[in-house]
Structures are given as C-alpha cells and as structure tokens.
Design a protein around this motif. Structure first.
Motif, PDB file in Angstrom:
ATOM      1  N   SER A 192      -2.306  14.636 -16.000  1.00  0.00           N
ATOM      2  CA  SER A 192      -3.574  14.704 -15.280  1.00  0.00           C
ATOM      3  C   SER A 192      -4.279  13.351 -15.275  1.00  0.00           C
ATOM      4  N   ALA A 193      -4.204  12.657 -16.426  1.00  0.00           N
ATOM      5  CA  ALA A 193      -4.812  11.314 -16.501  1.00  0.00           C
ATOM      6  C   ALA A 193      -4.114  10.347 -15.544  1.00  0.00           C
ATOM      7  N   LEU A 194      -2.775  10.410 -15.501  1.00  0.00           N
ATOM      8  CA  LEU A 194      -2.039   9.557 -14.578  1.00  0.00           C
ATOM      9  C   LEU A 194      -2.349   9.907 -13.127  1.00  0.00           C
ATOM     10  N   ALA A 195      -2.492  11.206 -12.857  1.00  0.00           N
ATOM     11  CA  ALA A 195      -2.836  11.631 -11.495  1.00  0.00           C
ATOM     12  C   ALA A 195      -4.203  11.092 -11.094  1.00  0.00           C
ATOM     13  N   ASP A 196      -5.167  11.116 -12.026  1.00  0.00           N
ATOM     14  CA  ASP A 196      -6.488  10.548 -11.738  1.00  0.00           C
ATOM     15  C   ASP A 196      -6.393   9.048 -11.449  1.00  0.00           C
ATOM     16  N   LEU A 197      -5.597   8.345 -12.266  1.00  0.00           N
ATOM     17  CA  LEU A 197      -5.412   6.912 -12.048  1.00  0.00           C
ATOM     18  C   LEU A 197      -4.740   6.657 -10.699  1.00  0.00           C
ATOM     19  N   GLY A 198      -3.747   7.486 -10.380  1.00  0.00           N
ATOM     20  CA  GLY A 198      -3.060   7.342  -9.098  1.00  0.00           C
ATOM     21  C   GLY A 198      -3.996   7.556  -7.926  1.00  0.00           C
ATOM     22  N   GLU A 199      -4.885   8.540  -8.045  1.00  0.00           N
ATOM     23  CA  GLU A 199      -5.851   8.800  -6.971  1.00  0.00           C
ATOM     24  C   GLU A 199      -6.754   7.592  -6.760  1.00  0.00           C
ATOM     25  N   LEU A 200      -7.260   7.033  -7.858  1.00  0.00           N
ATOM     26  CA  LEU A 200      -8.137   5.863  -7.749  1.00  0.00           C
ATOM     27  C   LEU A 200      -7.398   4.695  -7.099  1.00  0.00           C
ATOM     28  N   ALA A 201      -6.181   4.414  -7.588  1.00  0.00           N
ATOM     29  CA  ALA A 201      -5.424   3.283  -7.074  1.00  0.00           C
ATOM     30  C   ALA A 201      -5.084   3.460  -5.600  1.00  0.00           C
ATOM     31  N   ALA A 202      -4.682   4.670  -5.220  1.00  0.00           N
ATOM     32  CA  ALA A 202      -4.263   4.919  -3.837  1.00  0.00           C
ATOM     33  C   ALA A 202      -5.415   4.723  -2.863  1.00  0.00           C
ATOM     34  N   PHE A 203      -6.577   5.279  -3.178  1.00  0.00           N
ATOM     35  CA  PHE A 203      -7.685   5.194  -2.233  1.00  0.00           C
ATOM     36  C   PHE A 203      -8.291   3.795  -2.180  1.00  0.00           C
ATOM     37  N   VAL A 204      -8.272   3.078  -3.298  1.00  0.00           N
ATOM     38  CA  VAL A 204      -8.726   1.685  -3.257  1.00  0.00           C
ATOM     39  C   VAL A 204      -7.779   0.852  -2.395  1.00  0.00           C
ATOM     40  N   LYS A 210      -8.289  16.264   4.579  1.00  0.00           N
ATOM     41  CA  LYS A 210      -7.422  15.114   4.818  1.00  0.00           C
ATOM     42  C   LYS A 210      -7.745  14.023   3.801  1.00  0.00           C
ATOM     43  N   GLY A 211      -6.771  13.131   3.585  1.00  0.00           N
ATOM     44  CA  GLY A 211      -7.004  12.093   2.585  1.00  0.00           C
ATOM     45  C   GLY A 211      -5.965  10.994   2.643  1.00  0.00           C
ATOM     46  N   ALA A 212      -5.382  10.681   1.477  1.00  0.00           N
ATOM     47  CA  ALA A 212      -4.462   9.550   1.387  1.00  0.00           C
ATOM     48  C   ALA A 212      -3.208   9.750   2.227  1.00  0.00           C
ATOM     49  N   VAL A 213      -2.709  10.971   2.307  1.00  0.00           N
ATOM     50  CA  VAL A 213      -1.445  11.206   3.007  1.00  0.00           C
ATOM     51  C   VAL A 213      -1.538  10.868   4.497  1.00  0.00           C
ATOM     52  N   PRO A 214      -2.554  11.333   5.243  1.00  0.00           N
ATOM     53  CA  PRO A 214      -2.644  10.922   6.645  1.00  0.00           C
ATOM     54  C   PRO A 214      -2.723   9.410   6.838  1.00  0.00           C
ATOM     55  N   ILE A 215      -3.460   8.714   5.965  1.00  0.00           N
ATOM     56  CA  ILE A 215      -3.541   7.260   6.093  1.00  0.00           C
ATOM     57  C   ILE A 215      -2.192   6.629   5.778  1.00  0.00           C
ATOM     58  N   LEU A 216      -1.507   7.158   4.754  1.00  0.00           N
ATOM     59  CA  LEU A 216      -0.166   6.676   4.432  1.00  0.00           C
ATOM     60  C   LEU A 216       0.782   6.878   5.613  1.00  0.00           C
ATOM     61  N   LEU A 217       0.697   8.033   6.256  1.00  0.00           N
ATOM     62  CA  LEU A 217       1.559   8.313   7.403  1.00  0.00           C
ATOM     63  C   LEU A 217       1.234   7.375   8.571  1.00  0.00           C
ATOM     64  N   VAL A 249       0.828  -1.201   0.000  1.00  0.00           N
ATOM     65  CA  VAL A 249       0.000   0.000   0.000  1.00  0.00           C
ATOM     66  C   VAL A 249       0.866   1.257   0.000  1.00  0.00           C
ATOM     67  N   GLN A 250       1.944   1.245   0.773  1.00  0.00           N
ATOM     68  CA  GLN A 250       2.836   2.396   0.793  1.00  0.00           C
ATOM     69  C   GLN A 250       3.444   2.642  -0.577  1.00  0.00           C
ATOM     70  N   ARG A 251       3.795   1.582  -1.278  1.00  0.00           N
ATOM     71  CA  ARG A 251       4.384   1.744  -2.615  1.00  0.00           C
ATOM     72  C   ARG A 251       3.361   2.312  -3.592  1.00  0.00           C
TER      73      ARG A 251
END
Length: 405
Positions: free
Chosen positions: A274-286, A345-352, A62-64
């Motif tokens: 921007s498309a990659l950022a959208d994909l990254g957002e989806l992948a990170a939160f899932v 707040k979002g992915a970063v706090p959970i990652l931390l 998940v961190q990766r």
C-alpha cells in the motif's frame, strides 16, 4: 566527479518533488479534493512557469514511471479485492471491463467525430484513451471506505480490468493510425485477444508461483516477505510482457488470487504494498503533469473541447453504457447510478494518450491536451462529489474495518 554531482542533483530533484507531492496530498485531504487532481494542476503549472521542468522527462520516461506505478497499484488493488469479493461481483466487473470499455470508446469516438469533425482514426484514438477508468484514482477515492453491497467491488474490479482492455485497444489503434496497411480486425481485435489471453494465463500461473513459496517455504527473516512478494509481482508483469500479453492484467489477476491467502507477515506485506502504491500514485501524477503544456491547451482551444467530452462522458455516455449492463445484475437503481457516476479517469487515460504521441499519430498533441482536460474534470468534479453522490443515492459508505490478520 561531475557524474556524482549530476546524480546527486537528480536525487535531490526527485526527492524534493515527491516530498512536495506529499504536502500536496495533505492539502488535498483538507480540501476534500482527490490528490490526483491537485497534483496534476500543480505539476502542469510548474512546468509552464519553469521551462526547464519540461526537459526533465521525456514521454518515454513518463510511460516507464506510470507503468511501474500501475504495476504496484494494480497488484495492491487486486490484493485488496481478493478472490472472495471478486467472485461476488465477477459478472458485472467483467461485463463493464470488456463490453463497457469498448462501448464507451465507440460512443466517445462517435461524439468526437460528429462534434469536432475529426477523422475516424483520430476520434478512435480519443475514444480508446478515455474509455478506461483509473485504478489509482478509484482506489484512492475509495481508500479507507467500505461501500455497502457490491458497488465498491464493481468499481475497483472494473478499474483494474478495463485498464488492460483499454491499453490493448489503444496499442491496436495506434498501429492502425500509423500503419497504412493495418485494419481494425487484423490489428485492434487481434492485439486485444492476444494481450488478454496471455495476460490471464500468466496471471493465474504467477499467482500459483507466488502462493506455493508463501505457504510452504518460510523465509528466514519476516522483513523479506514484502520484498519477495513485490518482486514476484514485477516478475509476473515482465513475463506477460515478454510473452506479448497484458502485464497489467496479469498482475491484477495475480493480486486477486493471492489476496485472501493467509501466510506469515501478511499484514506487513499489505502495508508495504500500500505504501508503494501511494508512492507510485504520487510519482505517476507528478510525472504526467510535467508533460502537460497549459499554454498549448489554451492556444489550441482544447479546453472547451475537453470540457465538452468530459460532460458528455460523465453525464451521458457513461450512464448509457453502465446502466443497461448493470440492470440485470441485481443492483438497485441507486447503486447503478453510483457506479455510473464513479467511473473516474486518471493516470491511465493520460498514459494511453502518450502512446499516441510516442507512436507519432496525427493530432497526437491535441489528443493529449484534451485527455488531460477530461481527466482533470473527472478527478476534481466527479471524484470530489463521490461521497455526496453516494449519500444522495442511498449507497452507504463507512470506514473500512481493519485487517487483523
């Protein structure tokens, strides 16, 4: 043959999950709810209903995933801001990103210690995890909207700069929590100073390394530009990390410095990023949602603790930190209140929080659960109300102008 089938199964699961995530995003858009909140809930519920989903990803995995996503999101966010916009809001961005992050972490730690009778070390871990705002959620909520004045730039810039600050702070706190001979001054502060200074230098050098080829070395095929730029962003992150600096700060600084640069295929590069950022957002939160155990949160009474922290953070601590910092910056009271409300707040706090789990810190699973509750409240409640709050506070939000470059 078994290896081929296993790999095909992995591709099927990942592709199917991300396709479902796109469907969730469509539903979230129609419900006027930030995608991150709905993705977290759906993934967390799915992992509780289907036990095998809990074994798909480890916390290291998940961190990766979250790290790769944040590299793309921060670089793209930096490009969207650009140097011209950043200059106009540099002082409040840096003040909130550094001073605001430390002040928020300190007040949260004090609240956790007093209210829940936790040790100062555990309370400090909670404060460090929840102090940063999240670029994925912030950029997503503000996407396609232009906030009049400096408020939007301040929010975007803060969410980019306070992530490296929060990560450096959290790494130091985990070291403090897991090492008997560590101290705040020698570990937390020293870690912060090294991470920030090296990350800044590498980010500036990386921007120069990206700028020169884009300007003076035309590529034979325009389709190579988006690939070359995103690979360069990855190299900037990797260089900073190898040099013991903040790779997140490096890519964000590099994105800001190249954001206003004019070069062939600039629009294609921005669209691709921007498309990659959208994909990254989806992948990170899932991925992050799959690691959350809702039953554990309920059984340990973490819901009410998380909600108490969320309410305190959103309605007391964040305004107490933000308003005094922004008061001398020339913003109206409405703009100050808008920035205070929109520190999502979002992915970063959970990652931390996952760093505490991987590091083996005491009370780490409980910290992870409380952070999830705070993030869910922030995304669903605060994120959903951002346009309404902007309207009530007299901060105009209009559709952003198209980039015709």
């Amino acid at each position: 043959m078994d290896d081929v089938n296993d790999f095909a199964r992995v591709v099927l699961v990942v592709s199917g999950a991300l396709s479902l995530a796109i469907g969730v995003r469509v539903v979230a858009g129609r419900l006027a709810v930030p995608t991150a909140g709905l993705l977290l809930v759906v993934a967390a519920v799915a992992s509780d209903v289907f036990d095998e989903l809990n074994r798909i990803l480890t916390f290291d995995d998940v961190q990766r995933v979250a790290t790769l996503a944040l590299v793309v999101i921060l670089f793209d966010g930096g490009q969207q801001i650009g140097l011209r916009r950043f200059r106009a809001a540099a002082v409040p961005v840096l003040a909130l990103g550094v001073v605001g992050t430390f002040a928020t972490a300190a007040l949260l730690a004090l609240a956790a210690h007093v209210l829940f009778d936790l040790s100062w070390t555990v309370s400090g871990l909670i404060g460090a995890a929840l102090a940063p705002t999240d670029p994925a959620v912030t950029f997503s909520v503000l996407a396609g909207k232009e906030v009049e004045g400096r408020s939007g730039t301040i929010l975007e810039g803060e969410s980019g700069f306070n992530d490296p600050v929060g990560i450096a702070l959290m790494i130091g706190m985990v070291e403090l929590a897991t090492s008997g001979d560590a101290s705040f001054g020698s570990d937390v502060v020293a870690e912060f100073l090294v991470q920030m200074s090296v990350g800044l230098v590498v980010g500036i050098a990386g921007a120069l390394a990206i700028t020169c080829p884009l300007r003076y070395v035309p590529l034979p095929d325009r389709t190579l530009y988006p690939i070359a730029v995103i690979l360069a962003a990855g190299a900037v992150y990797g260089t900073a990390g190898v040099a013991h600096g903040s790779g997140f700060l490096a890519v964000f600084v590099a994105g800001i410095l190249v954001g206003d640069l004019r070069y062939p295929a600039r629009t294609a590069v921005r669209t691709f990023n921007s498309a990659l950022a959208d994909l990254g957002e989806l992948a990170a939160f899932v991925a992050l949602g799959l690691t959350v155990q809702l039953a554990f949160i309920g059984n340990e009474g973490l819901w009410w603790r998380g909600l108490v922290l969320a309410v305190l953070l959103g309605f007391v601590i964040r305004p107490l930190v933000v308003v005094p910092i922004l008061a001398p910056m020339g913003l109206s009271r409405g703009e100050q209140a808008f920035v205070a409300w929109s520190g999502l707040k979002g992915a970063v706090p959970i990652l931390l929080a996952s760093l505490a789990v991987v590091g083996g810190a005491d009370y780490a699973p409980e910290i992870y659960g409380m952070v999830f509750v705070v993030v869910l409240f922030s995304v669903v409640v605060q994120g959903t109300l951002v346009p309404t709050v902007a309207s009530r506070l007299g901060v105009p939000m209009a559709p952003a102008g198209a980039d015709h470059s």
